[in-house]
Scaffold this active site. Structure first.
Site, mmCIF file in Angstrom:
data_model
loop_
_atom_site.group_PDB
_atom_site.id
_atom_site.type_symbol
_atom_site.label_atom_id
_atom_site.label_comp_id
_atom_site.label_asym_id
_atom_site.label_seq_id
_atom_site.Cartn_x
_atom_site.Cartn_y
_atom_site.Cartn_z
ATOM 1 N N ILE A 57 0.253 5.072 6.598
ATOM 2 C CA ILE A 57 1.678 5.070 6.279
ATOM 3 C C ILE A 57 1.895 4.944 4.778
ATOM 4 O O ILE A 57 2.752 5.627 4.201
ATOM 5 C CB ILE A 57 2.390 3.931 7.039
ATOM 6 N N GLY A 70 -3.729 -0.975 -4.297
ATOM 7 C CA GLY A 70 -4.633 -1.193 -3.185
ATOM 8 C C GLY A 70 -5.912 -1.834 -3.656
ATOM 9 O O GLY A 70 -6.056 -2.216 -4.820
ATOM 10 N N ASP A 113 -5.845 -7.197 -4.255
ATOM 11 C CA ASP A 113 -5.758 -7.632 -2.866
ATOM 12 C C ASP A 113 -4.467 -8.432 -2.765
ATOM 13 O O ASP A 113 -4.283 -9.419 -3.489
ATOM 14 C CB ASP A 113 -6.968 -8.509 -2.532
ATOM 15 N N VAL A 114 -3.554 -8.018 -1.877
ATOM 16 C CA VAL A 114 -2.234 -8.656 -1.855
ATOM 17 C C VAL A 114 -2.288 -10.117 -1.437
ATOM 18 O O VAL A 114 -1.315 -10.852 -1.635
ATOM 19 C CB VAL A 114 -1.233 -7.891 -0.951
ATOM 20 N N TYR A 138 -0.483 -11.683 14.705
ATOM 21 C CA TYR A 138 0.103 -10.534 14.005
ATOM 22 C C TYR A 138 1.620 -10.522 14.184
ATOM 23 O O TYR A 138 2.371 -10.355 13.219
ATOM 24 C CB TYR A 138 -0.518 -9.255 14.548
ATOM 25 N N LYS A 164 4.617 -10.811 11.307
ATOM 26 C CA LYS A 164 5.638 -9.773 11.115
ATOM 27 C C LYS A 164 7.043 -10.328 11.344
ATOM 28 O O LYS A 164 7.994 -9.925 10.661
ATOM 29 C CB LYS A 164 5.363 -8.585 12.043
ATOM 30 N N THR A 209 -2.153 6.821 12.836
ATOM 31 C CA THR A 209 -2.938 6.564 11.629
ATOM 32 C C THR A 209 -4.378 6.267 12.019
ATOM 33 O O THR A 209 -4.693 6.099 13.198
ATOM 34 C CB THR A 209 -2.378 5.353 10.863
#
Length: 253
Positions: A19, A38, A60-61, A151, A155, A186
């Site tokens: 995405i 990224g 790395d976020v 997860y 979110k 994906t």
């Protein structure tokens, strides 16, 4: 075709594939100056070589200091007008087998990664005449799914952040929204399909049917459909749209 004002600078996190890559491609096509953020240098270099993005920065976020440095590097080229907080990861396990480390991993990348990205980009963005923040969340942030409690929790947290921050920034020209895709076609989902086929012995069409059983259209979402929604939110015509969590999921709610 959505028109973006005055060649804005957009930073897309998690842009190397899926995405994120499609968002970067369509933002570039709409006239934005795109910086891909990224972890994988080779993949990011490939984006630039193929005209998907104009430049890249690595981070790395989950590493706040690295994100701050990357955003500073990106902003030195051109002030940041648009942030697409797309980076994320998914792991599945029953709640009984979801230990604290799994919850931390999911929160670190899917929630704190968003927090780090916004905190690094927002102060300077507030000085710009135009600003857009779009968080790529998930339908898992709008409802529950079995075996992905960590997860889904992360979110949900990301969407709560979007709604709260949108209210704080409502008096500015910055909007804050979330886009919530259903299962999307994906390589990440391809891995999930492989797992289903391996564990159940089903063929690919049956595995797809299992993943898409909650989607009334009965299909995977395309990355282009997600990117189209992001692009619209970044346009001038969406200036009154803020604090929203928009499902791109074939009618699933």
């Amino acid at each position: 075709m959505v028109e973006l004002p005055n060649s804005p600078h957009a930073v897309v996190t998690g842009a190397a594939r899926g995405i994120g890559r499609q968002i970067a491609l369509q933002m570039t096509g709409a006239g934005a100056v795109v910086t891909a953020l990224g972890r994988q240098t080779a993949a990011l270099e490939d984006l630039v070589a193929h005209g998907v993005a104009h430049s890249y920065v690595t981070a790395d976020v989950t590493d706040q200091a690295a994100v701050v440095a990357a955003m500073r590097e990106a902003a030195a080229r051109q002030p940041i007008d648009i942030l697409i907080a797309n980076a994320g990861a998914a792991e599945s396990a029953s709640f009984a087998k979801s230990d604290a480390a799994l919850f931390r991993r999911m929160m670190d990348v899917n929630f704190m990664g968003v927090v780090h990205s916004i905190q690094a980009a927002l102060p300077a963005m507030r000085e710009r005449p135009f600003g857009r923040i779009v968080v790529i969340a998930s339908t898992a942030g709008l409802k529950g799914y079995a075996y992905v409690s960590a997860y889904a929790a992360a979110k949900h947290a990301a969407i709560g952040l979007v709604r709260s921050l949108a209210l704080e920034l409502a008096s500015t020209r910055i909007t804050v929204n979330a886009v919530c895709p259903g299962f999307t076609d994906t390589d990440l989902v391809a891995g999930s399909l492989d797992t289903i086929m391996k564990k159940t012995g089903r063929d690919r069409s049956a595995a797809v049917a299992e993943l898409t059983k909650h989607n009334p259209q009965g299909r995977l979402i395309s990355p282009t459909e997600v990117a189209d929604t992001v692009l619209w939110l970044c346009g001038e015509g969406a200036g009154a749209v803020t604090g929203q969590a928009i499902a791109v999921a074939g009618g699933e709610i």
